[in-house]
Design a protein around this motif. Structure first.
Motif, short mmCIF file in Angstrom:
data_model
loop_
_atom_site.label_atom_id
_atom_site.label_comp_id
_atom_site.label_asym_id
_atom_site.label_seq_id
_atom_site.Cartn_x
_atom_site.Cartn_y
_atom_site.Cartn_z
N UNK A 119 0.84 -1.20 0.00
CA UNK A 119 0.00 0.00 0.00
C UNK A 119 0.87 1.25 0.00
N UNK B 44 -3.11 3.28 1.03
CA UNK B 44 -4.14 3.10 0.00
C UNK B 44 -3.60 2.21 -1.11
N UNK B 45 -4.50 1.42 -1.70
CA UNK B 45 -4.12 0.64 -2.88
C UNK B 45 -5.09 0.96 -4.02
N UNK B 46 -4.71 0.51 -5.19
CA UNK B 46 -5.53 0.72 -6.38
C UNK B 46 -6.46 -0.46 -6.55
N UNK C 253 -8.62 2.91 -16.20
CA UNK C 253 -8.20 1.63 -15.65
C UNK C 253 -7.51 0.78 -16.71
N UNK D 69 -9.36 10.87 -3.14
CA UNK D 69 -9.06 10.16 -1.88
C UNK D 69 -10.30 10.15 -1.00
N UNK E 161 -3.02 6.56 -10.03
CA UNK E 161 -2.47 5.21 -10.11
C UNK E 161 -1.34 5.22 -11.12
N UNK F 267 0.72 0.08 -11.14
CA UNK F 267 -0.51 -0.29 -10.45
C UNK F 267 -0.59 0.25 -9.03
N UNK F 268 0.48 0.90 -8.59
CA UNK F 268 0.44 1.43 -7.23
C UNK F 268 -0.13 2.84 -7.21
N UNK F 269 -0.66 3.19 -6.05
CA UNK F 269 -1.22 4.53 -5.89
C UNK F 269 -0.09 5.50 -5.57
#
Lengths: 154, 733
Positions: A40, A53-55, B346, B678, B693, B697-699
């Motif tokens: 995360x 947070x994650x996607x 996405x 958020x 993103x 794939x990470x935020x």
């Protein structure tokens, strides 16, 4: 809609999971999906139980370390940890647990009240106890799982 | 019970908005003499359909007024009344009233009967004006197109037209009566129906076509004009057009059009069974072939040569453009579009992740997989662009509100103002459009109220009495730039300076460049008007404009020349869904800093950093001192001050022009990122504007630079204390 014990039908399905040495359960209707742990992104100045947070398919999903939230010592998550994505009120939240253990069918009458000795901290989230084949499973409510807005202002 | 018509009513009002916009732009075109007959028709249609809709809902006042308006417009349409400037002025006022009546109907509020009556009188007056068509300001389409060679002879000519529709014409829902009525516009028309082809009733196919019309047309028009009328049906009818002697061209006369299209005239063939239409086309093709070097017809169309029917195609294109209101559109719920945008976002991320995995797997770039992936990447980008384009709208909808505003403000200030708009077709995201309307309104008000001098003063200074306010939109390097300029007196710098001193915004001995003085007007609590007027002094100043622009990720700047006027430029992102950002890392965390706020990046030297007030450091930069914001410390990622010499510094400018230097560990380049909220699943976080993103794939978090900059003085110490505490408590466990 069906995520409160009061509004549950007599017989309902619960999903049970382990956190530390304890076992908890929530109504299966709250669960959107179950996925493996992914690293995360840490949020600045978040409470310690907010892992970050994650996607989740394009939306930003906060991850709550349930152990820390319930006052247990937390430990660094590994690939064997599981995130249960739940719908809490209008939000989706990921709950970090050790493992999903069972799917239970429980009668409403089987839910026992918490014993009086339970700490206030635990009472905030625990709604009752279930006795299952010699195991004790705590029914948990997630409504207050996210940090409150006023904490932020402090 | 709920009104069953409620839903239809909503649609009606939506349509009214469109019709009103159409009406206004049409009238403005008439005002500036660039209207053709199609514009007049569009204007008429707009009023007519509003009247029709209002009738269904029994909105009496609206119907009554629309009817008066429509009657007058119809007179213009039929040439009885000419659209002279006073007439168009009445129409414009009528359009304003009509808009008010629509609003009154929507809000169910009272109608100003006196205004309706007053305009009714105006209409009576213009109806009695001498409507000599030769003074027509509206140039009928016929005259526009006649020039390019349809057989225009200058004088009145007589044409014989034989029009026999095919079955297909009716099948395509064309209406012969309308076509014949169109002909009426070209001149005097005598129509004779030839029903000789009509079979006995029992033999008749109910969907068949049996009728022929013979039309004698006398008017100042050419064959081209007549063909134009039948343009959309020419494939589906037999059309013979011939010129009655003695006005016709001599057989063999060749007329050349703009695009190499030639017309050769033959002796009139009236009863020729073959389609004249096709014949002309064949002939023209031959001519084109002779005149232009035409490649083999079998060559692909992309070869660049005009295909034989190019004239028609172009004409259709022109026609379509003229009647853009008829373009096929659908109404789609915005949520659906946004959902799609999310999904495409996405897809882009997934595609990037896939590419990365393929790269990691060590698959060669030349392999089939890598190549297919590249295709996929291109496709995804294209899909993303197209989806974004759905949300994009021309700024026309905002620009169209401005003429009315200008008229009102001009009337209130007693100034003569001409509004010139350019670039109405420039497209930008719908949310941006919605949110620029207010700032633009304010800026235009300001330009007229404060920018332009009074008429007397203009004349005294040898300027034209009429002031010009110019509103332009254009795309520049991935952003939309909107400019509001006036040809007024420019910013009165001594006055601005004096006002700023009076209000304690600057010290009396401050040394300011002209540019800095101009920018003072953006400071909160600044207003230069002698007295607060009704128009722009509504308690908000340019600071509010600046704020709302910055909230959109935009910038505002001003340039002014004394005596010549001022120009305000707004530069805004094309969409609020994506952001151009600088990817940086801080203590192993990836962060995005909006590119718009970054002034420059630099490598600080340790000797240029000075401590000030405890934990706050400042950086010496070209003689000045700028506060340093240690991002790691600010966000609680680190407990100690970063070593400036090991960091990269970004000079940023926050809201209100406050500057600070952000210290980060490294810069990893620029990237366009999709903004994710958020708050949707969590809550607002101080110092963080939003999330995005990344390709893996990470935020990643997007920094809220304004919060950071404001953070500097007050919070630096607390932040440090807090993070040390956090660190300490973490250590205990």
């Amino acid at each position: 809609m069906m995520d409160k014990p009061e509004t549950m039908p007599e017989e309902h399905e619960l999903i049970a999971f382990r956190v530390g040495r304890q076992e908890f359960c929530i109504n299966v209707m709250m669960v959107r999906e179950i996925r493996g742990w992914t690293e995360a992104t840490t949020l600045p100045k978040a409470p310690r139980y907010v892992k970050g947070v994650i996607n989740l398919r394009g939306s930003v999903l906060p991850i709550i370390d349930l152990a820390v939230r319930l006052g247990m010592p937390g430990k660094a998550p590994t690939e064997r940890n599981v995130i249960i994505v739940v719908q809490v009120l209008q939000r989706q939240v990921g709950i970090l647990v050790d493992a999903v253990s069972d799917i239970l069918m429980a009668d409403k009458s089987a839910i026992q009240p918490l014993p009086d000795v339970t700490s206030d901290h635990a009472k905030r989230f625990l709604k009752g106890l279930l006795a299952m084949d010699g195991r004790m499973v705590s029914l948990i409510e997630l409504d207050g799982i996210l940090p409150e807005e006023d904490l932020e202002a402090a | 019970m709920e009104d069953p018509l409620a839903a239809i009513k909503v649609t009606f009002f939506q349509e009214c908005e469109e019709q009103l916009a159409e009406l206004e732009s049409g009238l403005l075109a008439m005002e500036s003499n660039v209207a053709d007959s199609e514009t007049v028709n569009a204007v008429f249609r707009a009023v007519h359909s509003m009247k029709g809709g209002a009738g269904i809902f029994a909105m009496d006042a609206l119907v009554r007024f629309a009817h008066i308006f429509e009657t007058s417009l119809d007179k213009v349409r039929s040439g009885v009344l000419s659209a002279t400037p006073p007439v168009v002025a009445v129409f414009l006022r009528a359009a304003d009233l009509l808009a008010d009546l629509v609003r009154a109907a929507r809000e169910d509020s009272a109608v100003d009967e006196a205004r309706i009556a007053a305009l009714g009188v105006e209409f009576e007056r213009i109806d009695h004006l001498d409507g000599a068509p030769e003074a027509a300001h509206v140039v009928p389409a016929s005259e526009c197109s006649a020039g390019d060679g349809g057989g225009q002879s200058g004088g009145v000519s007589t044409w014989n037209i034989v029009f026999t529709p095919d079955q297909a014409l009716y099948a395509k829902a064309n209406e012969t009566a309308l076509l014949l009525r169109e002909l009426h516009r070209l001149g005097e028309v005598e129509v004779e129906l030839d029903e000789s082809g009509l079979p006995e009733l029992q033999d008749m196919d109910p969907e068949g076509a049996y009728l022929t019309w013979r039309v004698t047309l006398r008017g100042e028009c050419g064959e081209e004009d007549i063909r134009d009328v039948f343009e959309f049906v020419q494939e589906d009818c037999h059309l013979e057009i011939s010129k009655a002697e003695p006005y016709g061209f001599d057989p063999g006369t060749v007329i050349t059009g703009d695009n190499g299209f030639k017309f050769e005239f033959f002796a009139p063939i009236v009863e020729e069974p073959e389609e004249e239409d096709r014949k002309a086309e064949v002939k023209s093709e031959a001519n084109v072939q002779a005149a232009v070097e035409r490649p083999d017809p079998a060559a692909p169309a992309a070869a660049g040569a005009p295909p034989p029917q190019s004239k028609t195609v172009q004409a259709i294109a022109a026609k379509t453009e003229a009647a853009s209101s008829v373009g096929a559109t659908i109404r789609v719920d915005l949520d659906r579009v946004d959902r799609m945008i999310d999904l495409v976002g996405e897809l882009v991320i997934n595609e990037a992740m896939l590419s990365q995995r393929v790269l990691e797997a060590g698959i060669a770039r030349s392999s089939g997989v890598a190549m297919a992936l590249e295709e996929l990447e291109n496709l995804t980008r294209e899909i993303q662009d197209s989806v974004m384009a759905i949300r994009a709208q021309p700024v026309r909808s905002v620009f169209q509100r401005m003429p009315r505003l200008v008229r009102e403000v001009a009337a209130m200030t007693g100034k003569q103002v001409r509004l010139v708009t350019e670039g109405e077709a420039t497209e930008v995201d719908k949310t941006v459009i919605e949110r620029i309307a207010d700032p633009l309104t304010h800026m235009i008000r300001n330009a007229i109220d404060h920018g332009l001098e009074s008429t007397d003063r203009r004349i005294a200074e040898g300027k034209p009495a009429e002031g010009t306010v110019r509103l332009t939109a254009l795309h520049r390097s991935g952003r939309i730039v909107l400019e509001v300029s006036d040809d007024g007196g420019g910013i009165n710098r001594p006055r601005v300076r004096q006002k700023a001193i009076e209000r304690g915004l600057i010290s009396p001995d401050a040394q300011l460049t002209d540019e800095e003085v101009d920018n003072l007007i953006f400071l909160p609590g600044f207003s230069t008007a002698e007295q607060l007027s009704d128009i722009s002094g509504r308690g908000v100043g340019m600071d509010v404009v600046r704020q709302s622009i910055q909230a959109l990720g935009g910038r505002i700047s001003i340039s002014s020349r004394p005596g010549k006027g001022s120009t305000f430029s707004l530069s805004l992102p094309l969409t609020l869904a994506v952001l151009d950002g600088m990817v940086v890392s801080v203590q192993g965390h990836t962060l995005i800093i909006p590119l718009g706020v970054i002034v420059e990046t630099l490598k600080p030297r340790r000797e240029d950093v000075f401590p000030l007030d405890g934990d706050l450091n400042v950086l010496k930069l070209r003689g000045g001192y700028v506060p340093i914001v240690d991002v790691a410390l600010c966000l609680g990622y680190g407990a100690q001050h970063s070593d400036p010499a090991q960091s990269v510094a970004l000079l940023v400018e926050g809201e209100g022009g406050a500057r600070a230097v952000l210290l980060v560990d490294a810069i990893h380049g620029q990237k366009q990122v999709v903004i994710k909220s958020l708050e949707a699943n969590y809550r607002a976080v101080r110092g963080i504007a939003a999330a995005t993103v990344m390709g893996d794939g990470r935020v990643a978090l997007i920094l809220d630079v304004d919060a950071m900059v404001q953070n500097t003085a007050t919070d630096a110490r607390r932040d440090l204390a807090e993070s040390r505490q956090l660190e300490a408590s973490a250590g205990e466990r």
